[in-house]
Design an enzyme around this catalytic site. Structure first.
Site, PDB file in Angstrom:
ATOM      1  N   LYS A   1     -11.233  -0.760  -1.751  1.00 43.26           N
ATOM      2  CA  LYS A   1     -10.801  -1.725  -0.527  1.00 43.26           C
ATOM      3  C   LYS A   1     -11.844  -1.346   0.369  1.00 43.26           C
ATOM      4  CE  LYS A   1      -5.948  -0.680  -0.948  1.00 43.26           C
ATOM      5  NZ  LYS A   1      -4.659   0.228  -0.404  1.00 43.26           N
TER       6      LYS A   1
ATOM      7  N   GLU B   1      -0.053  -3.280   4.519  1.00 43.47           N
ATOM      8  CA  GLU B   1      -1.229  -2.394   4.777  1.00 43.47           C
ATOM      9  C   GLU B   1      -1.335  -1.700   6.019  1.00 43.47           C
ATOM     10  OE1 GLU B   1      -3.815  -0.769   3.705  1.00 43.47           O
ATOM     11  OE2 GLU B   1      -4.066  -1.458   1.782  1.00 43.47           O
ATOM     12  N   ASP B   2      -1.593  -0.257   6.068  1.00 47.66           N
ATOM     13  CA  ASP B   2      -1.855   0.288   7.452  1.00 47.66           C
ATOM     14  C   ASP B   2      -3.335   0.728   7.845  1.00 47.66           C
ATOM     15  OD1 ASP B   2      -2.265   2.405   5.247  1.00 47.66           O
ATOM     16  OD2 ASP B   2      -1.979   3.700   6.827  1.00 47.66           O
TER      17      ASP B   2
ATOM     18  N   ASP C   1       0.818  -1.146   0.143  1.00 43.84           N
ATOM     19  CA  ASP C   1      -0.100  -0.136  -0.022  1.00 43.84           C
ATOM     20  C   ASP C   1       0.998   1.287  -0.020  1.00 43.84           C
ATOM     21  OD1 ASP C   1      -2.420   1.470   0.294  1.00 43.84           O
ATOM     22  OD2 ASP C   1      -1.606   2.012   2.489  1.00 43.84           O
ATOM     23  N   LEU C   2       0.562   2.583  -0.236  1.00 42.93           N
ATOM     24  CA  LEU C   2       1.467   3.582  -0.299  1.00 42.93           C
ATOM     25  C   LEU C   2       0.956   4.598   0.844  1.00 42.93           C
ATOM     26  CD1 LEU C   2       3.171   5.347  -2.199  1.00 42.93           C
ATOM     27  CD2 LEU C   2       1.009   6.734  -2.884  1.00 42.93           C
ATOM     28  N   ASP C   3      -0.028   5.292   0.872  1.00 44.37           N
ATOM     29  CA  ASP C   3      -0.163   5.940   1.968  1.00 44.37           C
ATOM     30  C   ASP C   3      -0.515   5.324   3.423  1.00 44.37           C
ATOM     31  OD1 ASP C   3      -1.108   8.410   0.231  1.00 44.37           O
ATOM     32  OD2 ASP C   3      -2.415   7.046  -0.365  1.00 44.37           O
TER      33      ASP C   3
ATOM     34  N   LYS D   1      -8.692   5.951   6.048  1.00 45.05           N
ATOM     35  CA  LYS D   1      -7.363   5.306   5.288  1.00 45.05           C
ATOM     36  C   LYS D   1      -8.006   4.058   4.554  1.00 45.05           C
ATOM     37  CE  LYS D   1      -4.281   6.367   9.260  1.00 45.05           C
ATOM     38  NZ  LYS D   1      -3.660   6.058  10.433  1.00 45.05           N
TER      39      LYS D   1
ATOM     40  N   THR E   1       1.685   9.813   4.067  1.00 45.94           N
ATOM     41  CA  THR E   1       0.637  10.806   3.478  1.00 45.94           C
ATOM     42  C   THR E   1      -0.394  11.008   4.205  1.00 45.94           C
ATOM     43  OG1 THR E   1       0.485   9.092   1.919  1.00 45.94           O
ATOM     44  CG2 THR E   1       1.622  11.257   1.177  1.00 45.94           C
TER      45      THR E   1
ATOM     46  N   SER F   1      -2.781   0.630  -4.160  1.00 41.00           N
ATOM     47  CA  SER F   1      -3.425   1.750  -3.553  1.00 41.00           C
ATOM     48  C   SER F   1      -4.509   2.349  -4.164  1.00 41.00           C
ATOM     49  CB  SER F   1      -2.174   2.918  -3.635  1.00 41.00           C
ATOM     50  OG  SER F   1      -2.697   4.080  -3.170  1.00 41.00           O
ATOM     51  N   ALA F   2      -5.320   2.939  -3.276  1.00 38.19           N
ATOM     52  CA  ALA F   2      -6.668   3.428  -3.672  1.00 38.19           C
ATOM     53  C   ALA F   2      -6.333   4.955  -4.043  1.00 38.19           C
ATOM     54  CB  ALA F   2      -7.615   3.428  -2.665  1.00 38.19           C
TER      55      ALA F   2
HETATM   56  C1  G6P Z   1      -5.544   6.177   0.112  1.00 39.96           C
HETATM   57  C2  G6P Z   1      -5.513   6.892   1.370  1.00 39.96           C
HETATM   58  C3  G6P Z   1      -7.025   7.371   1.531  1.00 39.96           C
HETATM   59  C4  G6P Z   1      -7.332   8.344   0.548  1.00 39.96           C
HETATM   60  C5  G6P Z   1      -7.390   7.210  -0.994  1.00 39.96           C
HETATM   61  C6  G6P Z   1      -7.383   8.136  -2.248  1.00 39.96           C
HETATM   62  O1  G6P Z   1      -6.000   4.840   0.181  1.00 39.96           O
HETATM   63  O2  G6P Z   1      -5.324   5.852   2.509  1.00 39.96           O
HETATM   64  O3  G6P Z   1      -6.975   8.036   2.843  1.00 39.96           O
HETATM   65  O4  G6P Z   1      -8.530   8.876   0.394  1.00 39.96           O
HETATM   66  O5  G6P Z   1      -5.818   6.656  -1.164  1.00 39.96           O
HETATM   67  O6  G6P Z   1      -6.499   9.062  -2.448  1.00 39.96           O
HETATM   68  P1  G6P Z   1      -6.467  10.061  -3.549  1.00 39.96           P
HETATM   69  O7  G6P Z   1      -4.873  10.603  -3.436  1.00 39.96           O
HETATM   70  O8  G6P Z   1      -6.873   9.814  -4.742  1.00 39.96           O
HETATM   71  O9  G6P Z   1      -7.297  11.177  -2.907  1.00 39.96           O
HETATM   72 MG    MG Z   2      -2.876   3.007   3.562  1.00 41.36          MG
END
Ligand code: G6P
Ligand code: MG
Length: 218
Positions: free
Chosen positions: A144, A168-169, A8-10, A44, A16, A113-114
């Site tokens: 997710k 994943e967080d 996962d990224l964020d 998240k 972030t 990532s989302a």
């Molecule tokens: C990640 C974060 C979420 C965020 C989503 C969409 O999954 O954990 O908090 O809402 O990405 O991110 P974006 O950059 O497309 O707004």
């Molecule tokens: Mg995350």
């Protein structure tokens, strides 16, 4: 069997999650209510649109389609201001070590990532070249905890879902990994990520022996 690793990224690679929080908090305060760090937990791993819906719920606000879209754009513009200043110093501790460990062994690596901002963030922090494929908010239709993002990542890596490991967080992300039949590894608070198969506060706690165990696993 060949293993694949999905990050996962964020909140896993970069922190972030705090910038997402600040941007949503800014919007909430403009709309006249408070948005707390505890409430941010629900955001998240959740798509931008879904976050917007939850935020309006929290504030008890009914928006027109137009307002909804305007506010969502506003949040992202605000968020982009925060991430614009990002560089390699914002990579979370020992992420580089784990990526190097995998890269050295030619293990396929994916991003799952989302976020629709995933690629520019990886570029900014200089990690883009580690990833064999990127599956993000631009490629998936079901967010997710639906496993779509991770299943697509596995497919693009050419690795069976059962042979993938997910870092994943987010609660929703752990649920998605479990649904995909992947090894789920929670990065963060183990009380929040109690459904994860393994838990680590961060990557500094994950040693080579554990990683070798994952590579050898079933
Ligand atoms: C990640 C974060 C979420 C965020 C989503 C969409 O999954 O954990 O908090 O809402 O990405 O991110 P974006 O950059 O497309 O707004
Ligand atoms: Mg995350």
């Amino acid at each position: 069997n060949k293993k694949g690793f999905i990050f996962d990224l964020d909140g896993v690679i970069v922190d972030t999650a705090k910038y997402h929080y600040l941007a949503w908090r800014d919007l909430a305060s403009e709309l006249g209510f408070e948005f707390t760090i505890e409430q941010n937990e629900m955001f998240k791993g959740v798509s931008r649109k879904r976050c917007m819906e939850i935020l309006l719920d929290i504030g008890g606000i009914t928006a027109t389609k137009n307002q909804f879209d305007t506010w969502m754009v506003e949040k992202n513009v605000d968020y982009l201001k925060y991430i614009d200043k990002m560089d390699a110093s914002e990579i979370l501790p020992d992420v580089g070590r784990v990526l190097d460990f995998l890269k050295k062994r030619n293990i396929p690596i994916a991003l799952g990532s989302a976020s629709k901002n995933a690629q520019p963030i990886l570029e900014k922090v200089g990690l883009l070249s580690y990833f064999d494929t990127i599956v993000d908010g631009n490629n998936v239709t079901k967010a997710k905890p639906d496993p779509e993002v991770f299943l697509l990542a596995a497919k693009q890596l050419g690795v069976k879902a059962d042979d993938c490991v997910v870092f994943e967080d987010a609660v929703a992300g752990i649920e998605a990994a479990n649904k995909a039949n992947m090894v789920s590894i929670g990065i963060g608070d183990k009380n929040i990520l109690s459904e994860a198969q393994y838990n680590f506060k961060d990557f500094t706690e994950m040693d080579d022996a554990f990683l070798n165990g994952l590579l050898a696993g079933n």
